[in-house]
Design a protein around this motif. Structure first.
Motif, PDB file in Angstrom:
ATOM      1  N   LEU A  84       0.854  -1.106   0.018  1.00 13.95           N
ATOM      2  CA  LEU A  84      -0.006   0.068  -0.006  1.00 13.95           C
ATOM      3  C   LEU A  84       0.756   1.308  -0.059  1.00 13.95           C
ATOM      4  N   HIS A  85       2.065   1.039   0.511  1.00 14.14           N
ATOM      5  CA  HIS A  85       3.081   2.273   0.551  1.00 14.14           C
ATOM      6  C   HIS A  85       2.398   3.388   1.368  1.00 14.14           C
ATOM      7  N   ILE A  86       1.768   3.199   2.267  1.00 11.77           N
ATOM      8  CA  ILE A  86       1.071   4.123   3.234  1.00 11.77           C
ATOM      9  C   ILE A  86       1.927   4.833   4.139  1.00 11.77           C
ATOM     10  N   ASP A  87       2.848   3.785   4.799  1.00 15.23           N
ATOM     11  CA  ASP A  87       3.606   4.285   6.017  1.00 15.23           C
ATOM     12  C   ASP A  87       4.877   4.789   5.516  1.00 15.23           C
ATOM     13  N   HIS A  88       5.176   4.770   4.232  1.00 13.95           N
ATOM     14  CA  HIS A  88       6.699   5.173   3.814  1.00 13.95           C
ATOM     15  C   HIS A  88       6.790   6.004   2.442  1.00 13.95           C
ATOM     16  N   MET A  89       5.625   6.964   2.373  1.00 11.31           N
ATOM     17  CA  MET A  89       5.659   7.745   1.185  1.00 11.31           C
ATOM     18  C   MET A  89       6.815   8.690   1.053  1.00 11.31           C
ATOM     19  N   ASP A  90       7.329   9.105   2.382  1.00  7.38           N
ATOM     20  CA  ASP A  90       8.508   9.951   1.968  1.00  7.38           C
ATOM     21  C   ASP A  90       9.766   9.296   1.657  1.00  7.38           C
ATOM     22  N   TYR A  91       9.625   8.075   1.889  1.00 10.45           N
ATOM     23  CA  TYR A  91      10.805   7.469   1.585  1.00 10.45           C
ATOM     24  C   TYR A  91      10.314   5.732   0.886  1.00 10.45           C
ATOM     25  N   VAL A  92       9.996   5.624  -0.301  1.00  6.01           N
ATOM     26  CA  VAL A  92       9.553   4.464  -0.939  1.00  6.01           C
ATOM     27  C   VAL A  92      10.384   3.617  -1.076  1.00  6.01           C
ATOM     28  N   THR A  93      10.237   2.553  -0.844  1.00  4.10           N
ATOM     29  CA  THR A  93      11.143   1.135  -0.896  1.00  4.10           C
ATOM     30  C   THR A  93      11.295   0.795  -2.211  1.00  4.10           C
ATOM     31  N   ASP A  94      12.533   0.636  -2.807  1.00  7.07           N
ATOM     32  CA  ASP A  94      12.720  -0.064  -4.005  1.00  7.07           C
ATOM     33  C   ASP A  94      12.246  -1.235  -4.348  1.00  7.07           C
ATOM     34  N   PRO A  95      11.535  -1.593  -5.678  1.00 12.70           N
ATOM     35  CA  PRO A  95      10.702  -3.029  -5.501  1.00 12.70           C
ATOM     36  C   PRO A  95      11.488  -3.957  -5.245  1.00 12.70           C
ATOM     37  N   ASP A  96      12.909  -4.167  -5.753  1.00 16.57           N
ATOM     38  CA  ASP A  96      13.667  -5.209  -5.523  1.00 16.57           C
ATOM     39  C   ASP A  96      13.779  -5.527  -4.135  1.00 16.57           C
ATOM     40  N   LEU A  97      14.286  -4.334  -3.212  1.00 18.11           N
ATOM     41  CA  LEU A  97      14.172  -4.506  -1.818  1.00 18.11           C
ATOM     42  C   LEU A  97      12.890  -5.069  -1.079  1.00 18.11           C
ATOM     43  N   MET A  98      12.085  -4.304  -1.385  1.00 21.54           N
ATOM     44  CA  MET A  98      10.585  -4.811  -0.995  1.00 21.54           C
ATOM     45  C   MET A  98      10.332  -6.386  -1.096  1.00 21.54           C
ATOM     46  N   TYR A  99      10.381  -6.719  -2.421  1.00 18.33           N
ATOM     47  CA  TYR A  99      10.398  -8.151  -2.600  1.00 18.33           C
ATOM     48  C   TYR A  99      11.011  -9.070  -1.823  1.00 18.33           C
ATOM     49  N   TYR A 100      12.421  -8.794  -1.710  1.00 15.69           N
ATOM     50  CA  TYR A 100      13.114  -9.732  -0.919  1.00 15.69           C
ATOM     51  C   TYR A 100      13.304  -9.500   0.644  1.00 15.69           C
ATOM     52  N   SER A 101      12.550  -8.256   0.992  1.00 22.08           N
ATOM     53  CA  SER A 101      12.463  -7.942   2.447  1.00 22.08           C
ATOM     54  C   SER A 101      11.147  -8.600   2.990  1.00 22.08           C
ATOM     55  N   THR A 102      10.140  -8.948   2.072  1.00 25.09           N
ATOM     56  CA  THR A 102       8.967  -9.390   2.733  1.00 25.09           C
ATOM     57  C   THR A 102       9.085 -11.034   3.219  1.00 25.09           C
ATOM     58  N   SER A 103       8.723 -11.242   4.452  1.00 26.22           N
ATOM     59  CA  SER A 103       8.820 -12.401   4.970  1.00 26.22           C
ATOM     60  C   SER A 103       7.649 -13.534   4.300  1.00 26.22           C
ATOM     61  N   ASN A 104       6.590 -13.009   3.825  1.00 27.17           N
ATOM     62  CA  ASN A 104       5.600 -13.739   3.471  1.00 27.17           C
ATOM     63  C   ASN A 104       5.505 -13.749   1.827  1.00 27.17           C
TER      64      ASN A 104
END
Length: 261
Positions: A84-104
């Protein structure tokens, strides 16, 4: 009251207080219930992001689509609120980093599943950034990245990587758009980029010359046709890169995603 009696009083009060606190810490009936209530109270509620439609069809800029039932989509919201990107719009996470960071990664662990995750990343971030306001810039970024991907797909004689990139480019472009939005009001690089762009386009044409020369014997009559096709892709990039932002994003995308030896 003597100092001795005062000291005894203070000692008695401290002892009683300590015993009371100790008793509370060891009370096995209250804490479990309290902890359970506390956990329930702080669980985030994402229901306002649920769909109320029976089904939801997500159509992307490259004419691909994802379809979810109401139950599937709303469950997705609960399981992957990071999208949703709602908690970090000031610093959006790179899609690669977000994918590999998610545990689920249930449903997203395969290459095709990963493609879907990136498409969803782009879809939700687009809602936050503005669908119509940045539509033209979004499309141009996607076109630039698509042409770079096509160029290397030809140079490397295909491969599954380039097919998956077609889906993931949506997320990379949306993330790049966030970079633009973050600096939109403070851009200071307003000089003419004609010479820099000319050097970059010349570099791409040199890569074509070098790569096709390696395969001249094996390609035979197709050599000239392939060279024309690759240079046509570079012609497209020459037309698409119209300011310093597009130039820098094209270079960054190329050097980050396409490195071969």
């Amino acid at each position: 009251m003597s100092r001795f009696l005062k000291a005894l009083c203070y000692l008695f009060i401290a002892t009683v207080s300590g015993c009371s606190n100790h008793a509370n810490l060891n009370d096995k009936s209250a804490p479990a219930d309290t902890i359970a209530k506390s956990s329930a109270a702080i669980k985030p509620d994402y229901s306002k992001y649920y769909t109320t439609k029976d089904s939801l069809l997500i159509v992307t800029e490259n004419d691909d689509s994802l379809q979810y039932s109401k139950e599937e989509f709303n469950q997705l919201i609960d399981q992957h609120p990071e999208l949703l990107h709602i908690d970090h719009m000031d610093y959006v996470t790179d899609p690669d980093l977000m994918y590999y960071s998610t545990s689920n990664k249930e449903g997203f662990s395969s290459e095709a599943g990963k493609d879907t995750y990136y498409m969803l990343y782009a879809y939700f971030l687009k809602q936050q950034q503005g669908i119509e306001k940045y539509a033209a810039r979004r499309k141009k970024l996607i076109d630039i990245y698509t042409n770079i991907n096509a160029l290397y797909q030809h140079i490397q004689d295909g491969g599954t990587y380039f097919g998956h990139q077609q889906y993931r480019i949506l997320a990379y472009a949306e993330f790049s758009l966030h970079t633009f939005i973050a600096h939109e009001s403070s851009q200071s690089k307003t000089y003419d980029i004609a010479k820099e762009k000319k050097l970059y386009i010349s570099l791409l044409r040199q890569i074509i010359n070098d790569e096709t020369s390696l395969n001249y014997d094996s390609k035979g009559k197709n050599f000239a046709e392939e060279t024309r096709e690759l240079n046509y892709i570079v012609d497209n990039l020459d037309q698409l890169i119209t300011d310093i932002f597009y130039l820098k994003r094209a270079q960054a995308f190329q050097y980050d995603k396409y490195e071969y030896y």
